[in-house]
Scaffold this motif. Structure first.
Motif, PDB file in Angstrom:
ATOM      1  N   ALA A 163       0.831  -1.201   0.000  1.00 47.44           N
ATOM      2  CA  ALA A 163       0.000   0.000   0.000  1.00 47.44           C
ATOM      3  C   ALA A 163       0.868   1.254   0.000  1.00 47.44           C
ATOM      4  O   ALA A 163       1.880   1.323   0.708  1.00 47.44           O
ATOM      5  N   ALA A 164       0.467   2.253  -0.800  1.00 48.44           N
ATOM      6  CA  ALA A 164       1.228   3.498  -0.895  1.00 48.44           C
ATOM      7  C   ALA A 164       0.271   4.683  -0.847  1.00 48.44           C
ATOM      8  O   ALA A 164      -0.717   4.741  -1.588  1.00 48.44           O
ATOM      9  N   THR A 165       0.565   5.637   0.038  1.00 45.09           N
ATOM     10  CA  THR A 165      -0.223   6.865   0.136  1.00 45.09           C
ATOM     11  C   THR A 165       0.265   7.846  -0.918  1.00 45.09           C
ATOM     12  O   THR A 165       1.449   8.189  -0.947  1.00 45.09           O
ATOM     13  N   HIS A 166      -0.629   8.290  -1.783  1.00 43.90           N
ATOM     14  CA  HIS A 166      -0.235   9.241  -2.817  1.00 43.90           C
ATOM     15  C   HIS A 166      -0.827  10.624  -2.597  1.00 43.90           C
ATOM     16  O   HIS A 166      -0.515  11.557  -3.347  1.00 43.90           O
ATOM     17  N   PHE A 167      -1.665  10.768  -1.554  1.00 50.49           N
ATOM     18  CA  PHE A 167      -2.164  12.097  -1.190  1.00 50.49           C
ATOM     19  C   PHE A 167      -2.433  12.131   0.304  1.00 50.49           C
ATOM     20  O   PHE A 167      -3.021  11.193   0.862  1.00 50.49           O
ATOM     21  N   ASP A 168      -2.028  13.212   0.948  1.00 53.83           N
ATOM     22  CA  ASP A 168      -2.315  13.440   2.364  1.00 53.83           C
ATOM     23  C   ASP A 168      -2.429  14.945   2.553  1.00 53.83           C
ATOM     24  O   ASP A 168      -1.436  15.669   2.481  1.00 53.83           O
ATOM     25  N   GLY A 169      -3.647  15.412   2.733  1.00 53.09           N
ATOM     26  CA  GLY A 169      -3.862  16.851   2.849  1.00 53.09           C
ATOM     27  C   GLY A 169      -5.276  17.142   3.290  1.00 53.09           C
ATOM     28  O   GLY A 169      -5.922  16.315   3.943  1.00 53.09           O
ATOM     29  N   THR A 170      -5.799  18.292   2.917  1.00 46.20           N
ATOM     30  CA  THR A 170      -7.160  18.656   3.295  1.00 46.20           C
ATOM     31  C   THR A 170      -8.162  18.086   2.295  1.00 46.20           C
ATOM     32  O   THR A 170      -7.814  17.746   1.151  1.00 46.20           O
TER      33      THR A 170
END
Length: 260
Positions: A163-170
């Motif tokens: 698993a890979a996070t490609h977005f972390d924001g609002t």
């Protein structure tokens, strides 16, 4: 109640079929002018502009995505016709939100936001009354589910082994950057702390086969976590079955003498 639809895509076809089976219509479909002369399997009347909608419509249902809400939403509401939409991510644009609000007020109409592919929004709305401290939405899909999105430029979707996070924001950033993938993040934001205070994380995971949506919220009420694994509509792997079903549920609430 006379009901019209915006769009004839996978969600639009699902809604039209369910409405027809229940004897609710649809009475008209708003389509692009170029599609007016195309195949019409349901033989429902088609129109190419809001100005051509019948004057006795009670409700329009937007099933056509952000662009359709941007193009037609204010005009529909301004005519005094209530509107249900699943294109919640479009409301991350404050100018559009203001335009739709002003049109609804001037037309004495209402814009109803369908819950889409997520649940627990009633719990989140109730928790908001007492005060929310934190709301996080996490969207997890198989790598193929992120094709056509900015994820392609941030990770190698073809070679993922974990698993890979490609977005972390609002939630506002998510809805703006991922207009075809972040309606759920927008729904969570609108029900809870708003676009700028809601955190969103988007993950590509080669070990999952469904689209997984999770909410975690905490506040004066306590805390809760909610998870749903959603399936797509059979004729379009990009369209959530639950999102289409939420439209029918929203229409049924409008018709019911007793509702939740």
């Amino acid at each position: 109640m006379k009901i019209g639809l915006v769009g004839e895509g996978a969600i639009g076809r699902f809604v039209a079929e369910k409405l027809g089976a229940a004897g609710y219509g649809p009475h008209v479909v708003l389509v692009r002018p170029a599609r007016l002369d195309g195949p019409n399997g349901t033989r429902v009347r088609r129109v190419g502009s809001v100005a051509d909608l019948p004057s006795d419509l009670d409700l329009m249902v937007d099933c056509a995505g952000h662009a359709a809400l941007i193009e037609h939403g204010a005009a529909i509401l301004g005519r005094g016709i209530d509107l249900i939409t699943v294109s919640l991510g479009a409301l991350a644009d404050p100018d559009l939100e203001r335009s739709l609000t002003d049109a609804a007020r001037s037309g004495s109409a209402q814009l109803h936001l369908a819950s889409g592919a997520i649940g627990a929004l009633d719990c989140l709305q109730a928790a908001r009354v007492g005060g929310l401290a934190e709301v996080t939405y996490t969207g997890r899909k198989p790598p193929a589910g992120w094709r056509g999105s900015p994820a392609e430029d941030r990770i190698d979707l073809d070679r993922l082994t974990a698993a890979a996070t490609h977005f972390d924001g609002t939630a506002r950033q998510a809805a703006t950057e991922y207009p075809k993938n972040a309606n759920v993040a927008a729904a969570v934001a609108l029900a809870g702390m708003g676009f700028d205070k809601t955190r969103a994380r988007l993950i590509a995971d080669p070990d999952v086969t469904a689209n997984i949506h999770e909410i975690h919220a905490s506040g004066t009420f306590g805390s809760f976590s909610f998870r749903i694994e959603g399936k797509a509509l059979p004729d379009n792997p990009r369209s959530s079955a639950l999102a289409a079903m939420s439209v029918i549920a929203a229409i049924e609430r409008r018709r019911a003498p007793v509702t939740t």
